[in-house]
Structures are given as C-alpha cells and as structure tokens.
Design an enzyme around this catalytic site. Structure first.
Site, PDB file in Angstrom:
ATOM      1  N   GLY A 191      48.735 -12.265  -7.978  1.00 51.50           N
ATOM      2  CA  GLY A 191      49.979 -12.540  -8.159  1.00 51.50           C
ATOM      3  C   GLY A 191      51.021 -11.515  -8.738  1.00 51.50           C
ATOM      4  O   GLY A 191      52.359 -11.727  -8.956  1.00 51.50           O
ATOM      5  N   ARG A 321      35.837  -6.909  -4.228  1.00 52.34           N
ATOM      6  CA  ARG A 321      35.300  -7.532  -5.382  1.00 52.34           C
ATOM      7  C   ARG A 321      34.883  -8.862  -5.340  1.00 52.34           C
ATOM      8  O   ARG A 321      34.784  -9.522  -4.434  1.00 52.34           O
ATOM      9  CB  ARG A 321      36.003  -7.320  -6.661  1.00 52.34           C
ATOM     10  CG  ARG A 321      37.472  -8.015  -6.444  1.00 52.34           C
ATOM     11  CD  ARG A 321      38.394  -7.968  -7.542  1.00 52.34           C
ATOM     12  NE  ARG A 321      39.516  -8.580  -7.417  1.00 52.34           N
ATOM     13  CZ  ARG A 321      39.779  -9.727  -7.412  1.00 52.34           C
ATOM     14  NH1 ARG A 321      39.163 -10.827  -7.537  1.00 52.34           N
ATOM     15  NH2 ARG A 321      41.351 -10.051  -7.293  1.00 52.34           N
TER      16      ARG A 321
END
Length: 712
Positions: A191, A321
C-alpha cells in the site's frame, strides 16, 4: 451474492498444473548456515524452521531493535547501526561473506524484492533463498511485468505503464483512461506510494503525495508511477505459487485479502469466499502461467483484481517473496512454506504434486489470518507506538497459531511497520473459522498502545463479512456498523471502582493516591470516571461510582450517569490472583464477572479493563480540589501529535483562518503519511514545528487563538 464467473478460462486439463522435467537432478546442496536479513516476527518465523532443520542461523538488528526478540533468538547476531540498516544491501552481503555464511533469507519487505541485492548475493556465491534475480527484476517492475503478462495472455487492468513521468503527461494519461484512476509506484507494495484519485482536481496533490511516500519506502526509482483504471468494487484475490529448479510449478490455493485499510491488508483468508470452482481453477492456471513466463523459482504470490460488477479478473502484480499472510496457505495445505523455500534453494524438487495439494485443501477446511497492528482504527487507523505494558495472548494449538515479534515489556518503535503479531485460525469451514477467530481475539489483551483488536472483533461479527460479501472498500462501505460507539455497561464501572480501590489498598499508596474520595472511616468511597471511546460523541461524560463496604467482601454500589442511577446491593467481590495487573471477581445477581484491570504506569489516571472479551479504557478523575491545588488544566485550543512522527509539511500559516476538517500538518510515522486535520473552526496562532522536525506523541503541533476555539 452471485459468484464470479470466469471469462478467461483456458481449455487445459487440471493435470497439467504440475509439469515434469525428465532431465537429471542437479546436485542437491543442503543449507547449513543462514543469515536472516530481516526483523520482527518474520525473522523469528524463519529462525524457528531453520533451527528445526538443523540450520545455524545469524540474525541482524539495528539500534532501535537492539533489545528485540529477533536479536536474541540466535546466539549469533550482528548489529547494523542506524534504523535504515536493513536496507544496506552491500553491508549485509559483506557481513555474510565475512562470517562465512552459506545462504541468506530476505523475509518480506526491505530488500526481499530488490533484484540488485539478489544479484549481488549470486555474484558473491551466497545462496539467495528466493527467486532468480532476473525473474525478480521482471516482476518487480510493475510496468515490465504487465508487458510480460499481456504477451502471455494474462488479462491486465487498463492503464499507462510507460516512461513519460511528467506531472502534466501523467495527468493526460489519467484523463485518457478516465477517472477514477489508481496511482502506484512501479516498486510498490504494502500500500506504500498508492493513491486513489476520484477526479481530475485532486490528481496533482495525490501524485505528489504518492511519490513522496514511495521514495521514503523504496528509495531511488520509487517515484516512477503507474496510472491504472480504478475498479470501483474490486476484490483482492492472490494465488500462492511455488516452483523448483526442475521445471515444476504448483499453486497452493488462493487467498482473499479484500478487507483492507490504507491499501494494506487486515484480514486474509483461504479459500476465497463465494467463488465457484471453475473460476478458482482458472485463477490458479493464470498464476501458474505468470510464474512459468518468467522462469520463476521459489515462493511467489500472483495478485489479481476481481471486478464484482462484471465478474472479470485482471493480473495486478506478482510479489516475488514470501507474503506476510503465508500462514493462511500453510494452514489449509498442512505445509511449512519456509521449509519448502530451503529445500528448493538447496536444489530439491517440490515436496507435493498439485493433486496432493488439492486433496489437502479439501480435507483441511478454511483458515483466516488477522494482523494485530499498533494503531487506532477509530482515528483513521493512525499508527501508534510504545511499550507493551500488558500482553496476554490466546492459547495456541494446531488450529490457533500466533506469529509474533514482541513480548510483554517490548517497545513497538515508530521506526518500522506497526504490526505486533499475526493471529491465524483454522476451522472445518469458513463459518467455524470466523467464530474461532472472534473467540481467540476476545482472549487477546494489549495495554500500552492502541491496537486494532476491538475493530477485528467487530469485523468478525459483521453480517456482510460472515456472508462473504467482501471487497476492498468493505470498511468504508460498512463504517457506520464497524465504528458504532460501544455502550459501556454499569457493571464495568462497578468493577473499575472496586478494582482500583482494592489495588490502592494493597499497594498502601501515598496520600496523593488515597485522596480520591474516601468516605467516613474508610468504609465508603467515591470515584469519577470518563470513558475514553473516541467514537462516542459524548466522550468526556463523567460517571460517578460510590460504594459502601458492609462487611468482608460485601458491598453496595451506586453508578450515577447524568440523572440515571443504578444501585447494586450485596455484591460479593474480592481480588483474584493474576500474573500481572489487578483481577477482581464479583458476584452480581445471577452473574459472576471476572475483570482484569491495568493502570498505565506512565499515567495513573488511565485504566484499562478486560471484561467478558471486551476492552474498555477509562480515565480516573482526580478530585476537583486536587486539580485546583496543583493548578492542573486540561489542554485546549491546540492540536497535538497523535504519535511519534516527522513533520513533512505545514499546510497552513500563522494567522490563517481554518474550518473544521481543514488540513493543518502532514506527518510521517512508520513510513506512512498522515494528514492532521483541524478539529474546529478558528485562527492559527502558532505553528510549533517546522518541516523536518521530529516530534514525540503528545507534542503540540498547532495552537489556535483562544477567542476563536468555539466551533460555529
């Protein structure tokens, strides 16, 4: 709610989800030593699995983290210095080489998606527990990744992903796409550096804010922006993928992460609710296509936007990841994804086939993760920081798990993200998982800083959430329900008065403490409380509690609120044993209530009660004569910093007249920008700090002219 129907389904048999490579196995080199290049709960999470597998670990810490749990979880720990040390890739690589460490796990955040860092590890012969640097570079650049996906036939959100980065040029692209649009950094994640722009007039301000935040979070290059069409009613659904070095790629189910604030996830769950099986398999196939298109290896997450109005779904990005919410997938598949990472990095094949994974998902039901944050949802989710004065967590078992980076007594610093822990539960179905989550949250107690725990409880009780009617705008859509003021029952005030009285007597307080309303011969007492519920428009209303002790552990109590009074007679009440704080058990008519009461060590007048799974904060008022004697006066006509922060910009000048809600100061804390707005109409008398200043929580930022403090 109708289920989402696929419009991009490939006609492929499900068996091809696991490809096979008949070439000979490459040499398997088990990992024996590991540098954990991260902090907090993910560092502890990685260390736990590494120790189980017999891998020697070394952890890193910065000055703010010198006393952290992850700094002490391994006998080998190395200091990095300043708070930004986790971003110093060259230093971290040098340390790994200097100490002869074989492999490095980057966790998530920081350098975990930095392809240059991954390449440096490869160049120095350090095993990077993650994807190849080139795959990371391809997918880490949001614009490049969308080019690759378009060529691979994966649908993408319409938008501009090019090199024209002037403000006027980006505005023209936004107008072509048509508002509303979404701005986000090409290096974005979590975000950070993301803004929704609803109309043209706010575009430049939102663009400048997004770029500033992106630079602070991702460094040089973070200010390069994408402009995309904003889907008005989107769901955020992501697919966990895993690939090995032998051409095999599987998915471990999807996660719905639609319930968000500040574009960051709060609740994540698997399987996604209200999704038909055909759409689910289509998403899995598209995710696998994404991974294979870039020669991916290791754990990755392919994120999609699902349009609730049309049923279409679009590729959003790939996180190269391990995700914060990976425990949800572990719960529904019965796997340890960190162990999978180690095994794949060592050269092994995937431990399970797609068919075996699907069978496990069918058997293991549903899982939900709640992120426990240091923040105040009632004040726009403002980040908080401070010492964990009191911390009690739910009991864990095979279906209830806590991944935490802090214990009682630790300090949550403003230097980093404010996540305290993750609470993960599993149930035989989604309804069971939600109920178990709500019950577990009721056993979570935190004092010393604000958290989102009470808000998470309300989420779990929301009818719309229970029905699975979720979207990224869920919190805004249901804000009236989620932020409804809590009615404090009289029994809470009774327990507060009896508990504080018992605690004061047990501690044999000095005269200051004893001055709060003793009656004749010490048999009667009177306390005054103010509820600290920021949602209550009547916050500050005084509630008086008086009681008389009639015998051993026997009390009559009167609760007075405005003109309403309630009397409780012949209550049997006595302190209970507690590991910390004060616990009191009282037998009300037909009801036994046990309450834990914690007084803030830095503010004797603030008390926190945990009663029947609910947290209540009260202010214990000093007697009027006491305040008069010391000249105490409640601060007025000013605006204070709600948390430790850095001043980014003063939006007003001294002498300006402002209206309630006008922006006053822009601050930064935990890498998030927050606009402090005026609580009233008035004239600015003084700006206490300049841009760049660092302030503690409670520091006065803006002072109003006193004659203009009354709102019209």
């Amino acid at each position: 709610m109708r289920s989402i129907k696929p419009k991009h389904l490939r006609q492929r048999p499900f068996s091809r989800y696991l490809s096979t490579n008949t070439s000979a196995l490459s040499h398997i080199v088990p990992i024996t030593s590991l540098l954990i290049a991260n902090r907090g709960e993910i560092a502890l999470r990685i260390n736990k699995t590494a120790e189980r597998l017999g891998i020697k670990t070394t952890t890193l810490y910065t000055d703010p983290d010198a006393s952290s749990q992850h700094a002490s979880c391994s006998p080998h720990s190395i200091g990095l210095g300043a708070a930004n040390g986790y971003l110093d890739g060259e230093k971290i690589v040098k340390l790994a080489k200097q100490h002869g460490i074989q492999a490095l796990h980057p966790g998530y955040g920081f350098l975990s998606e930095n392809s240059s860092f991954a390449r440096r590890c490869e160049q120095e012969g350090i095993v990077f527990v993650g994807p190849p640097a080139q795959a990371m570079a391809d997918m880490g650049d949001k614009a490049r990744s969308k080019e690759i996906m378009t060529k691979a036939g994966v649908p993408c959100v319409p938008g501009y992903h090019g090199s024209e980065q002037g403000e006027a040029e980006l505005l023209e692209h936004a107008k072509r796409i048509q508002f509303p649009v979404l701005l986000k950094s090409v290096r974005g994640g979590g975000g950070k550096g993301m803004r929704i722009v609803m109309e043209e007039s706010e575009f430049l301000q939102k663009l400048q804010s997004a770029r500033a935040e992106a630079r602070a979070s991702f460094g040089e290059g973070g200010e390069v922006m994408l402009v995309e069409k904003y889907i008005v009613r989107p769901r955020h659904v992501e697919v966990q993928v895993f690939a090995d070095k032998h051409g095999n790629c599987v998915t471990l189910g999807e996660r719905d992460c639609s319930v968000q604030r500040r574009h960051q996830k709060i609740l994540e769950e698997s399987p996604a609710p209200n999704m038909d099986h055909v759409t689910r398999l289509d998403l899995w196939e598209k995710a696998r296509t994404v991974a294979l298109a870039v020669g991916y290896v290791g754990a990755g997450t392919v994120e999609f936007i699902l349009d609730k109005d049309t049923g279409d779904f679009y590729f959003m990005e790939m996180n190269t990841r391990l995700q914060v919410e990976h425990p949800v997938s572990e719960m529904v598949t019965g796997t340890d994804l960190v162990e999978w990472q180690f095994r794949i990095a060592a050269g092994e094949k995937l431990p399970l086939t797609q068919k075996e994974i699907l069978e496990r998902i069918h058997e293991r039901g549903a899982a939900i993760e709640a992120r426990i944050y240091a923040e105040t949802p009632e004040r726009g989710f403002l980040p908080d920081s401070g010492k964990l004065v009191h911390l009690k967590t739910p009991k864990t078992n095979e279906d209830i798990r806590i991944d935490a980076g802090f214990v009682e007594g630790d300090t949550v610093t403003e230097a980093y993200d404010g996540m305290i822990a993750k609470l993960i539960v599993r149930g035989r179905d989604r309804g069971t998982a939600i109920r178990k989550m709500e019950l577990a949250l009721r056993d979570y107690e935190v004092v010393g800083l604000s958290t989102n725990i009470e808000f998470l409880k309300r989420l779990c009780r929301s009818p719309a959430f229970i029905e699975g009617d979720v979207e990224t705008g869920f919190i805004e859509k249901w804000k009236d329900e989620l932020f409804n003021p809590v009615v404090i029952k009289p029994e809470v005030y009774v327990q507060a008065a009896l508990g504080v009285s018992a605690s004061q007597q047990a501690q044999a307080l000095e005269p200051h403490g004893e001055s709060l309303g003793f009656g004749a011969n010490g048999s009667g007492r009177k306390f005054s409380f103010k509820p600290l519920d920021v949602l209550d428009q009547r916050e500050g209303e005084v509630v008086e509690v008086s009681f008389t002790q009639k015998g051993n552990s026997l009390f009559d109590v009167r609760v007075q609120k405005d003109k309403d009074a309630q009397v409780f007679e012949n209550l049997i009440s006595s302190p209970a044993s507690a590991s910390d704080g004060a616990a009191i058990i009282t037998f009300f008519p037909h009801m036994r209530i046990e309450t834990t009461i914690i007084q803030d060590p830095d503010n004797d007048n603030k008390i926190t009660l945990f009663q029947r799974g609910t947290k209540t904060e009260l202010s214990l008022l000093s007697p009027p004569w006491y305040e008069k004697a010391l000249g105490l006066k409640e601060a007025t006509a000013s605006v204070a910093a709600p948390m430790p922060c850095k001043i980014l910009k003063n939006e007003v000048k001294e002498g300006d007249r402002v209206v309630r809600g006008a922006p006053l100061v822009v601050i930064e804390s935990m890498k998030m920008e927050t606009v402090i707005r005026s609580p009233q109409d008035g004239v600015i008398k003084k700006l206490a700090h300049k841009e760049g200043d660092k302030c503690k929580a409670g520091t006065v930022l803006v002072v109003f002219e006193e004659e203009d403090t009354t709102s019209e």
